[in-house]
Design a protein around this motif. Sequence first.
Motif, PDB file in Angstrom:
ATOM      1  N   LEU A   1       0.846  -1.199   0.000  1.00 56.32           N
ATOM      2  CA  LEU A   1       0.000   0.000   0.000  1.00 56.32           C
ATOM      3  C   LEU A   1       0.884   1.253   0.000  1.00 56.32           C
ATOM      4  O   LEU A   1       0.623   2.219  -0.735  1.00 56.32           O
ATOM      5  CB  LEU A   1      -0.897  -0.029   1.240  1.00 56.32           C
ATOM      6  CG  LEU A   1      -2.164   0.810   1.201  1.00 56.32           C
ATOM      7  CD1 LEU A   1      -3.099   0.321   0.096  1.00 56.32           C
ATOM      8  CD2 LEU A   1      -2.870   0.769   2.550  1.00 56.32           C
ATOM      9  N   ALA A   2       1.928   1.237   0.841  1.00 59.03           N
ATOM     10  CA  ALA A   2       2.825   2.391   0.934  1.00 59.03           C
ATOM     11  C   ALA A   2       3.481   2.648  -0.408  1.00 59.03           C
ATOM     12  O   ALA A   2       3.587   3.793  -0.859  1.00 59.03           O
ATOM     13  CB  ALA A   2       3.878   2.152   2.021  1.00 59.03           C
TER      14      ALA A   2
ATOM     15  N   ARG B   1       2.276   1.845  -3.315  1.00 54.18           N
ATOM     16  CA  ARG B   1       1.250   2.398  -4.218  1.00 54.18           C
ATOM     17  C   ARG B   1       1.068   3.892  -3.960  1.00 54.18           C
ATOM     18  O   ARG B   1       0.803   4.679  -4.879  1.00 54.18           O
ATOM     19  CB  ARG B   1      -0.078   1.676  -4.023  1.00 54.18           C
ATOM     20  CG  ARG B   1      -0.299   0.590  -5.069  1.00 54.18           C
ATOM     21  CD  ARG B   1      -1.529  -0.257  -4.780  1.00 54.18           C
ATOM     22  NE  ARG B   1      -2.745   0.486  -4.515  1.00 54.18           N
ATOM     23  CZ  ARG B   1      -3.733   0.070  -3.711  1.00 54.18           C
ATOM     24  NH1 ARG B   1      -3.637  -1.106  -3.096  1.00 54.18           N
ATOM     25  NH2 ARG B   1      -4.797   0.798  -3.524  1.00 54.18           N
ATOM     26  N   ALA B   2       1.197   4.296  -2.699  1.00 48.28           N
ATOM     27  CA  ALA B   2       1.051   5.718  -2.361  1.00 48.28           C
ATOM     28  C   ALA B   2       2.274   6.510  -2.800  1.00 48.28           C
ATOM     29  O   ALA B   2       2.252   7.741  -2.806  1.00 48.28           O
ATOM     30  CB  ALA B   2       0.840   5.877  -0.861  1.00 48.28           C
TER      31      ALA B   2
ATOM     32  N   VAL C   1       5.355   6.069  -1.292  1.00 49.99           N
ATOM     33  CA  VAL C   1       6.320   6.215  -0.202  1.00 49.99           C
ATOM     34  C   VAL C   1       7.615   5.519  -0.622  1.00 49.99           C
ATOM     35  O   VAL C   1       7.590   4.343  -0.981  1.00 49.99           O
ATOM     36  CB  VAL C   1       5.782   5.595   1.108  1.00 49.99           C
ATOM     37  CG1 VAL C   1       6.836   5.691   2.223  1.00 49.99           C
ATOM     38  CG2 VAL C   1       4.476   6.270   1.532  1.00 49.99           C
TER      39      VAL C   1
ATOM     40  N   LYS D   1      -0.525  10.842   1.373  1.00 47.20           N
ATOM     41  CA  LYS D   1      -1.415  10.099   0.478  1.00 47.20           C
ATOM     42  C   LYS D   1      -1.742   8.726   1.080  1.00 47.20           C
ATOM     43  O   LYS D   1      -2.897   8.270   1.032  1.00 47.20           O
ATOM     44  CB  LYS D   1      -0.746   9.934  -0.892  1.00 47.20           C
ATOM     45  CG  LYS D   1      -1.692   9.370  -1.940  1.00 47.20           C
ATOM     46  CD  LYS D   1      -1.050   9.359  -3.316  1.00 47.20           C
ATOM     47  CE  LYS D   1      -1.975   8.659  -4.305  1.00 47.20           C
ATOM     48  NZ  LYS D   1      -1.269   8.346  -5.557  1.00 47.20           N
ATOM     49  N   LEU D   2      -0.730   8.101   1.658  1.00 51.93           N
ATOM     50  CA  LEU D   2      -0.970   6.808   2.312  1.00 51.93           C
ATOM     51  C   LEU D   2      -2.019   6.971   3.428  1.00 51.93           C
ATOM     52  O   LEU D   2      -2.929   6.143   3.566  1.00 51.93           O
ATOM     53  CB  LEU D   2       0.352   6.275   2.892  1.00 51.93           C
ATOM     54  CG  LEU D   2       0.264   5.009   3.739  1.00 51.93           C
ATOM     55  CD1 LEU D   2      -0.301   3.842   2.937  1.00 51.93           C
ATOM     56  CD2 LEU D   2       1.653   4.631   4.299  1.00 51.93           C
TER      57      LEU D   2
END
Lengths: 696, 696
Positions: free
Chosen positions: B485-486, B488-489, B491, B651-652
């Motif tokens: 997820l990070a 994808r954000a 990070v 964003k995350l």
Amino acid sequence: MTSLRLAGFLAPRSIALVGCPSDLSRAGARPLLYLKKHGYPGQIYPVNPRHGEIGGLRAYPTLADLPDRPDTVWIGVPESDVLPVLEETARLKIPNAVIMTSGFGETDAAGAAHEARLRAVADAAGITVLGPNMLGFVNCWERVPLTFSSAGAVDRLIPGALGIASQSGALGGVVVNRAFDRLIGVSAMVSTGNEIGVTVSECLEYFADDDRTRAVALVAEGIRDGARFRAAAERLLRAGKPLVALKLGRSSAGQRNALTHTGALAGSSAAWRAVARQLGIVEVDTFEDLVEIGGFLSRESRVVRRGAAVVTTSGGASIMLADQFEAHGVGLPRLAPATVHTLGRMLPAYARTRDNPVDVTAGLSEALFGSVLETLVADPNLDAVVVAATSGGADRAQNIIRVAKAADKPVIACWLGGSVIEAGRALLDEHAVGCFRNPASAARALAAGRAVADARAEWTRRPQGSRRPAPPADPPATYAALASLARRAGVPLVAEALVSSPIEAARAARRLKFPVALKVVSPDLAHKTEAGALALGLDTAPAVERAATRLLRAARGRRVEGLLVQRMVQGVEVIVGVTRDPAFGPLLVVGAGGIEAELLGDTSCRPLPVTRREISAMLGEVRVLRRLTGYRGAPAADVPALIDAIAAVAKLAAMLGDRLTSLDVNPIIVGPRGRGAFAVDLLVSCEGPVVRGERT
Amino acid sequence: MTSLRLAGFLAPRSIALVGCPSDLSRAGARPLLYLKKHGYPGQIYPVNPRHGEIGGLRAYPTLADLPDRPDTVWIGVPESDVLPVLEETARLKIPNAVIMTSGFGETDAAGAAHEARLRAVADAAGITVLGPNMLGFVNCWERVPLTFSSAGAVDRLIPGALGIASQSGALGGVVVNRAFDRLIGVSAMVSTGNEIGVTVSECLEYFADDDRTRAVALVAEGIRDGARFRAAAERLLRAGKPLVALKLGRSSAGQRNALTHTGALAGSSAAWRAVARQLGIVEVDTFEDLVEIGGFLSRESRVVRRGAAVVTTSGGASIMLADQFEAHGVGLPRLAPATVHTLGRMLPAYARTRDNPVDVTAGLSEALFGSVLETLVADPNLDAVVVAATSGGADRAQNIIRVAKAADKPVIACWLGGSVIEAGRALLDEHAVGCFRNPASAARALAAGRAVADARAEWTRRPQGSRRPAPPADPPATYAALASLARRAGVPLVAEALVSSPIEAARAARRLKFPVALKVVSPDLAHKTEAGALALGLDTAPAVERAATRLLRAARGRRVEGLLVQRMVQGVEVIVGVTRDPAFGPLLVVGAGGIEAELLGDTSCRPLPVTRREISAMLGEVRVLRRLTGYRGAPAADVPALIDAIAAVAKLAAMLGDRLTSLDVNPIIVGPRGRGAFAVDLLVSCEGPVVRGERT
């Protein structure tokens, strides 16, 4: 005694006004008008070559024509005429002169030269001079409003217990006017301008000795005579007279203007603040606080130590007060159970806030409010009661006045409302009950009373007299001499040896225990790390020997005093230094090691000498040094050893005497409790030779 | 539109006063007296079962007996009677109620329960309720002083452009009174108390839409509806209407009282401050500033960007202003050469200060002062002219007013003197020329105008609408899911691999390049260092394999998700986090790595979402992070990459949605410029499962 000079100066039996116009609507006539308006009891001699009578008084062409020698000459003539008038003052042996005229040291080099001539004339003749470039003084008790400022334009002089000293004449007048607006009595206001004679420090000495003065308000741009100022502030402190100061010229632009304005060296803000903290000077930022807090402290000597109750009809007001009490360190003690019980029986059910702050809500009758006040005054947990008023006007004020007069503790008001309750504020002022327009001011006033009492107690505990050893014949010219001096002062240098060869270095390292650091001591090597003159973490004798050989090779062509071998120690790093402020002399500075101290300005500062208690307080003021007490599970550091070390650095500075310009011990490494603190680097700079002993 | 509800609410055509006593000297009669005194044009119905006539008006036993359905009911009855009256209000379909009575949510659990019943009745019937526990409102334009506060006790209402919202009724009254004392017109003041219906946020919405309001003064203890508050403040900002706020409850005691007082969650000071900074809210500490700055901004929309000239007859005053200008970031531009030239010809020789600040000295004629003012107004380098007055009174004021009216830039006054020049202050107020009693207030006012304009420009640049992706069905339950997820954000996770055996770890390390760090990923191991679940600085494959075997052995008996192999990177450490404020929602926090951030509170904070420009501003607010720009010879860090990384963290947080309670990236390591920034540790906590991905 110096203060006697000012005592006589402020009470002249006769005054000559040189430069007084015959047209009384002109500004220059103000001193005459003010003296007459307020009933100056002495003789006034207008001096004007073109008129035989001014404002109903006989006027004289020159000072020499006066029937008697006046005590004081007011000089309000154009710039170019000031020197001749002062020379005539000298010739006639007139003891005092007040020079309003500007255009001297505050302007440019020509003005400064002109001012120096004035000073020479005054000094030679022993004339006590106020000014130039100020607006005179007001002595309220003897009714001498010898001033051009608004202090003379007031309806009436109100004699009282607040002394006022201001370098700025206009601002001195403003303070008097604002004090009178609040019916706060003033003993005297003296504006000092360029201070070629009387300085604000001399005014403080006078107020310290003057029985009618109980507190002093100061407006200062820059202190010219730092040592005398500190002594005068100490004299006030010992006399139990709070000094409240509005210090101007904190900004760079302000400092620039302080220079042009009165020619005073503004000095650094940090130095001023350090002096203020040491001497219990109450710093304020506004005229309102100067007048309200100065006035309050001139009338109230009871110290609010544990805190105060806040009582109000507004929940919002109670929060405002609580915010400011916390911000200024004034306690809000819990009420005693008996108080809570009594309030519970007294108050309606909807007024359920029975702890401190006490919000009795908006609908309460004035009679009931009075009973609440009496109940709070009787609470043994409280040192004061503060009423925050948003409503109630004269009735509320009457209640407060009645309770305050009978109370054995301060009962004061914070008058938040506007014109609707203004009559109450006027009544409180009339009855000299402490009344503040802002919660922050009330909180500051209570905190100030305590801070002054604490500073006074601290000061009376100090050893009296100077025990400074005679400075060494010369500042130390070598590292060995500096280290020897530092050891004599008690500075805990880390275990070290100054040697001259690689073999000696290895031998010393074995004795000191590994690991060690090695550095070249040379007056030519200021920054050893960059110069390759430093080796760290050496943990065997061969490593030391190799490193020593390498360092010496790298230092070839430079003057080398020797090789310094130091045991490496670990702990919290603290920077200790002494700098010399142009106004206030040597200042001790303490901060955390690393770049944070510099980036954050997170340091604490005090003028020397300091006591151990002050050093301890200084450590508490450096936020990053909270880690000394064992932050996040780290062990607590050896703070007593650190305090000893800092005291020794201060002593070293004293031994180096007036020629010291700066001394840096960067860092002192503080081990865990019981393990000591060690100075790992010394850097001293004196007028004359500079000795560097940088180590890491 | 919500604001319309309040527009109607503030202009009722008829008012029933329930609980109005027949004895008009009693406090409860105040709303009646104030409505009559200020000429309320609508119908007033006193409701009192024991009297047929009150204050010359026909009184009615109950609401049901009124000849018409009133627009609004004022409820001033005892606590126990409030609910029945509100129920009758509902029955009669009266649209609006103002409940003054206290003793509800601000007291205790019983009070809160009682308040919940009031809210239920009001909500069911659709009644717009103000209160309980407040003192009403004043609509100055329509002459509706429906209030118990001192806002009604004033001599006359002054309609104008300043809107006032206050949770505290008494303090709202104080602000109105003080504004009128300075002849500052008010559009409306609304006090909201416990806010079971109308909140201060709704008031801000109303003022944003109300054409007669140009600026808003807010007194708030705690914001109940953070999201709505932020939207309302944004609406004001977009409308170009400055919001000046006196926020109470900053101290712990104040917050405790804010809870008991209106039952509002005070929220953290840091969160409030972050919101204020983002939305250009002007924070003030005193009523004086609230009124003077709010009043000034309600009349003056010209922005002082480059700075102002200060002109004064007192050198001391010029220093006070310079100090405050610098402290508040208001420029003091150099004068244009033509200005210096003109002043040189105009001024006498002793007034030599011809740069800014301009000190014309005490003796100058008023006519000449006027010419100096005109000269300064014509200077193209200046955006404003500020007169600091210690003398001069009405003449000086007339001069200022004359020049101000003709000038194309703000000409304002800082009125330092006391009663002696008070007539001048009154004249300035009468002519609506900006006039401040303190140098700090004048400086803050000029700085505030610019800050609001900047915030508005910043806000109009923001992307419109929310682009928040739909939150994942569930918060990530594993480190692998979180890391995915990070990524994808966006990070920038440091190069890493999650593996399951020592052999795989060694292989991964070879690929990532040495040295690497190794850690056990396990929901059972929060603190890896203490648990021996972490190995650093591994620089060969065998070392990695041995360490992996050791770590897995140590973690036996625990749930193990895998072994994380990470490349070790070096640089400046920055902490980035997201916390959830109870009032304002998710806040982004940025600070320096290490313990300094915590010890010093040296962090910067903003509500999410943020723009890249805001992130850049945040980095500038963290003092220790000045090292990012290359402190003391260290290379400048890769700030653009850091900003990207922080934006990705934000964003995350958005992707994790409302279930996120906290997110920590500690640290992000920032390399030299061009070398990137890398997140080396993630810790996420959601309502529901907690995923820890601690790495070092």
